[in-house]
Design an enzyme around this catalytic site. Structure first.
Site, short mmCIF file in Angstrom:
data_model
loop_
_atom_site.label_atom_id
_atom_site.label_comp_id
_atom_site.label_asym_id
_atom_site.label_seq_id
_atom_site.Cartn_x
_atom_site.Cartn_y
_atom_site.Cartn_z
N LEU A 17 -25.89 55.68 62.49
CA LEU A 17 -26.55 54.53 61.88
C LEU A 17 -27.80 54.09 62.64
O LEU A 17 -28.77 53.65 62.05
CB LEU A 17 -25.57 53.36 61.78
CG LEU A 17 -24.62 53.40 60.59
CD1 LEU A 17 -23.64 52.24 60.67
CD2 LEU A 17 -25.39 53.35 59.29
N ASN A 448 -19.70 48.25 65.91
CA ASN A 448 -20.09 47.80 64.58
C ASN A 448 -21.13 48.71 63.98
O ASN A 448 -21.85 49.43 64.70
CB ASN A 448 -20.64 46.36 64.61
CG ASN A 448 -21.98 46.27 65.28
OD1 ASN A 448 -22.07 46.30 66.52
ND2 ASN A 448 -23.04 46.13 64.50
N CYS A 449 -21.18 48.72 62.64
CA CYS A 449 -22.28 49.37 61.94
C CYS A 449 -23.07 48.29 61.23
O CYS A 449 -23.05 47.14 61.66
CB CYS A 449 -21.75 50.44 60.98
SG CYS A 449 -20.64 49.80 59.71
N LEU A 450 -23.74 48.59 60.13
CA LEU A 450 -24.58 47.60 59.48
C LEU A 450 -23.79 46.47 58.84
O LEU A 450 -24.29 45.35 58.72
CB LEU A 450 -25.44 48.29 58.41
CG LEU A 450 -26.51 49.26 58.91
CD1 LEU A 450 -27.22 49.90 57.74
CD2 LEU A 450 -27.50 48.56 59.83
N ARG A 452 -19.89 46.39 59.13
CA ARG A 452 -18.48 46.36 59.49
C ARG A 452 -18.27 46.19 60.99
O ARG A 452 -18.99 46.78 61.80
CB ARG A 452 -17.78 47.67 59.06
CG ARG A 452 -18.10 48.09 57.66
CD ARG A 452 -17.44 49.41 57.33
NE ARG A 452 -18.00 49.96 56.10
CZ ARG A 452 -17.49 50.97 55.44
NH1 ARG A 452 -16.40 51.56 55.87
NH2 ARG A 452 -18.05 51.40 54.33
#
Length: 505
Positions: A17, A448-450, A452
């Site tokens: 990501l 974390n991602c964008l 979650r």
């Protein structure tokens, strides 16, 4: 084994990501500056092509363009960082060292004269004429380096050589291992590259059916986070097509923009942003309106606030998870419908010869890469979009009404955002999240991602989903019995650092 593989690919998707987000931002900058440098635009506004203004636009265009030539090293660094369990900065440094070592070692073997490597594709990467593996070299390096880091970053040696232990040994072992990999890779890359090229040819031969399958899978994989892996492979390897030695649909589009007619880029943009607009600008907003209309009157105010925020993220930037997770678990049948509509959108835009690139599906990408680019056929989105909106609205409203469903939102007094503001309020929210995760002692790692919060826990039975919903969680994904993904939407970027801070106290 299945659990470990799912954990690995989920973590890999998360690690991709960081560079993907950077590429998307640079892509918008590249598209905007390219549009401003068009002859017709400069003729209409001469100021854009002269003096400091023209120089500034040209410089930004060149800078944004260079980023895309460094995709492999970006992947090597970000994956090493993302897959490392501790001391991530050491892993990131080793990722760069390992990738450069790999390049030099491969060059040495190819130029040794011991064997005939004339069939291999050679390219200049970071100033080194060496084996051209594209983004796969960076992905491979990141995975190997992260494994070495996790195994050796705490190793201890006798006192005489203790200086070379621990995190210093990570770089040493990385150089040795990646040198060996670089020396061996020219021998084994030929069959691998033939297989990848062949698979790409099969997908291409399916024509619109292949595009439909890609678009449907891209949506179906959302719950697992593996859609980032699928997109990454198509965007940066020959699975997404090749043109004059450049592999990957995103690479080809960005490197040949303004160099060839837009029509020649159509086979590559079919896997990019153009397939998302009908869904993100029309379909999902209509679905949200339908869900709001189907909500009982007493619950509409809270539902309205949630859906407006979700639609804003989807429409502006193409981040769809807040909308998708609002109905995914309440009505999984509708998520299947949504995935099929996504595939249909990709297929329809390809059939109509729309040529809109980059990676996002929001209004910004639509304007920069569609409306501002002559020959993109951007108007087809406006023609087809209303039909998607009508279909989404009818299906969602009918299904929600027939099944008597609604989007449940935590009461305001339960404190999804709390009454406090500033740092104190943020830390209080983080404390409630940790409590919902079973307490700090139950949390192993937080990433974390964008959209979650990705958490490894010791005991999943201690996780209190109701408590997490009261902190603003939109939904949950549990790919394994020790890993949970808590969906917060774009605001997770501010939540995650505070949760990690809370673990230290």
């Amino acid at each position: 084994m299945g659990k470990k593989l799912l954990d690995f690919f989920s973590a890999l998707g998360r690690s991709l990501l960081m560079p993907i987000a950077a590429l998307a931002a640079c892509g918008i900058l590249l598209g905007l500056t390219s549009a401003l440098m068009k002859d017709a635009v400069v003729e209409a506004v001469p100021l854009l092509g002269s003096g400091a203004v023209g120089f500034g636009i040209s410089t930004l265009n060149k800078i944004a363009n260079v980023v895309f030539s460094q995709i492999p090293v970006l992947f090597a660094i970000s994956i090493a960082l993302g897959l490392a369990h501790e001391e991530k900065e050491i892993a990131a440094f080793a990722g760069f060292v390992g990738y450069y070592t790999f390049l030099i070692a491969s060059q040495a073997m190819i130029q040794s004269g011991f064997f005939d490597f004339s069939t291999l594709r050679i390219a200049a990467t970071l100033g080194v004429e060496t084996l051209d593996m594209g983004a796969l070299a960076g992905i491979m390096t990141g995975v190997i380096v992260s494994a070495l880091h996790n195994k050796f970053h705490r190793v201890q040696f006798p006192v005489a050589i203790a200086f070379y232990g621990g995190k210093r040994f990570v770089t040493i072992i990385t150089i040795l291992v990646m040198a060996c990999v670089g020396l061996v890779m020219p021998f084994i890359w030929t069959p691998i590259s033939l297989f990848i090229d062949g698979l790409g040819a099969v997908i291409s031969s399916l024509n619109l059916v292949g595009v439909f399958i890609f678009g449907t899978l891209e949506r179906l994989l959302i719950p697992t986070g593996l859609h980032h892996v699928l997109n990454g492979l198509f965007r940066t390897t020959s699975l997404g097509g090749s043109l004059d030695g450049v592999d990957g649909c995103l690479n080809v589009f960005l490197q040949y923009l303004d160099k060839v007619p837009m029509s020649e880029l159509a086979p590559f943009t079919r896997y990019l942003a153009q397939g998302k607009f009908c869904v993100m600008l029309f379909g999902l907003p209509a679905a949200c309106f339908a869900m709001y209309r189907a909500t009982p009157e007493e619950k509409k105010p809270a539902t309205k606030a949630l859906l407006i925020a979700a639609v804003a993220a989807c429409f502006v930037s193409g981040i769809t998870e807040p909308v998708e997770f609002a109905f995914m678990f309440v009505a999984p049948v509708l998520f299947v419908f949504h995935a099929i509509m996504g595939g249909l959108s990709f297929m329809l835009m390809a059939a109509l010869q729309v040529v809109i690139g980059n990676t996002g599906g929001g209004i910004i990408d639509y304007l920069v890469w569609g409306v501002f680019q002559p020959g993109s056929n951007w108007w087809w989105v406006l023609v087809c979009g209303p039909f998607f909106a009508a279909a989404y609205y009818f299906v969602f409203y009918t299904y929600f009404k027939r099944k008597n469903l609604c989007i449940e939102v935590a009461d305001a007094d339960d404190g999804a955002s709390g009454g406090a503001t500033g740092s104190e309020g943020d830390l209080q929210l983080a404390a409630r999240i940790l409590e919902g995760l079973g307490g700090a002692e139950n949390v192993v790692e937080v990433n974390n991602c964008l959209t979650r919060l990705r958490v490894d826990v010791k005991d999943m039975s201690k996780v209190d989903e109701d408590a997490l919903k009261k902190t603003g969680a939109l939904g949950f994904v549990k790919p394994t019995d020790t890993h949970i993904q808590v969906i917060y939407g774009p605001k997770v970027e501010g939540i995650a650092p505070n949760v990690r801070t809370g673990l230290k106290y």
